[in-house]
Design a protein around this motif. Structure first.
Motif: not given
Length: 227
Positions: A30-34, A133-136, A170-173
Motif C-alpha cells: 500500500q504505497p501511502f504507508f511509505r 476519527f479512525l487514523n489507521i 480516510n479509506a484506502t482501496p
C-alpha cells in the motif's frame, strides 16, 4: 479461532504492534504507508525501529490518541490493531504545522508534507465538530477475513454512538469495502496531488512512488446509543 479486543499497552506491546502494521501494509503493498514509514537506505529493520520510536512518541504526546489491539487468544499474538483519535472539540481549531523530519531535507520532504496535508482537506472543511476519527487500522496478513477489522471498526462505531458524534475516516482501496459494508457514507474521493513549479529529480522520483495514492473520505452521521 477466538480473538480478544482490548486497549493496547503501548509501553509493553508497541514493538509488536508496529511489526504487524508493517507486515499488513507490505502484503499487499500500500504505497501511502511509505509516506509515514519509508525504508531509508534500503534498511528495513532500521527503518522499522525508527518509525516505532517516532510513532510511540506521537502517541505519548497526543491526548486524543487511543490504540486498540486484537489478540489471538490461543497464541497470545497481536494480530490486528487500530489507532483512534477521539475529539471532544473541533480537531482543527488549533492547527499545527508538521515537519516531516523522517524524510531527508530535500524536495522529497516537500512532496510528502504536501501529500500528508492533503489527506484531511475534506475533514477540515466539513468535520469541524467533536468526532471519532479512525487514523489507521490493520490486520496481519495471516489473519485476514476473520472479522478482526470489523471488530475494530465496530468499537469505534459504539464510541461515536455513546458520545453522539460523527465517525470519520480516510479509506484506502483495501479498506473501503469493509467501511461501505458497515454503513459509512462516501464524502469525496481524495487523490493526493502535490505540486511544485520547479520539480527536480528527487521530486519526480517521489511523485512516481506515490502517483497512485488515493483515499476516500467517509463518515457515519451522529446517532445515539439511547433508544
Amino acid at each position: 479461532m477466538a480473538f480478544k479486543l482490548s486497549d493496547a499497552d503501548t509501553d509493553a506491546d508497541f514493538d509488536e504492534i508496529m511489526k504487524v502494521m508493517w507486515a499488513a501494509h507490505e502484503d499487499p503493498v500500500q504505497p501511502f504507508f511509505r509516506l509515514f514509514c519509508p525504508v531509508n537506505n534500503n534498511d528495513r529493520e532500521a527503518s522499522l525501529k525508527e518509525s516505532t520510536a517516532r510513532m510511540l512518541e506521537w502517541d505519548r504526546h497526543d491526548p486524543h490518541a487511543r490504540w486498540l489491539q486484537v489478540e489471538d487468544t490461543a497464541t497470545g499474538k497481536i494480530v490486528g490493531a487500530a489507532w483512534y483519535k477521539i475529539y471532544e472539540e473541533n480537531p482543527f481549531a488549533h492547527p499545527e504545522e508538521e515537519v516531516v523530519d523522517w524524510y531527508p531535507d530535500d524536495s522529497s520532504r516537500d512532496y510528502v508534507e504536501q501529500a500528508i496535508g492533503q489527506m484531511d482537506r475534506h475533514r477540515e472543511e466539513m468535520a469541524t465538530r467533536p468526532q471519532v476519527f479512525l487514523n489507521i487500522l490493520f490486520t496481519h496478513p495471516d489473519y485476514r477475513r476473520k472479522g478482526i477489522g470489523a471488530m475494530l471498526v465496530k468499537w469505534g462505531i459504539e464510541q461515536a454512538k455513546h458520545r453522539g458524534v460523527e465517525f470519520w475516516l480516510n479509506a484506502t482501496p483495501v479498506g473501503k469495502p469493509l467501511y461501505e459494508k458497515l454503513g459509512f457514507q462516501l464524502v469525496e474521493r481524495n487523490p493526493l496531488v502535490p505540486k511544485t513549479d520547479n520539480p527536480d529529480d528527487v521530486w519526480r522520483a517521489t511523485e512516481r512512488e506515490f502517483a497512485d495514492v488515493v483515499f476516500w473520505t467517509m463518515y457515519l452521521p451522529a446517532t445515539s446509543s439511547t433508544p
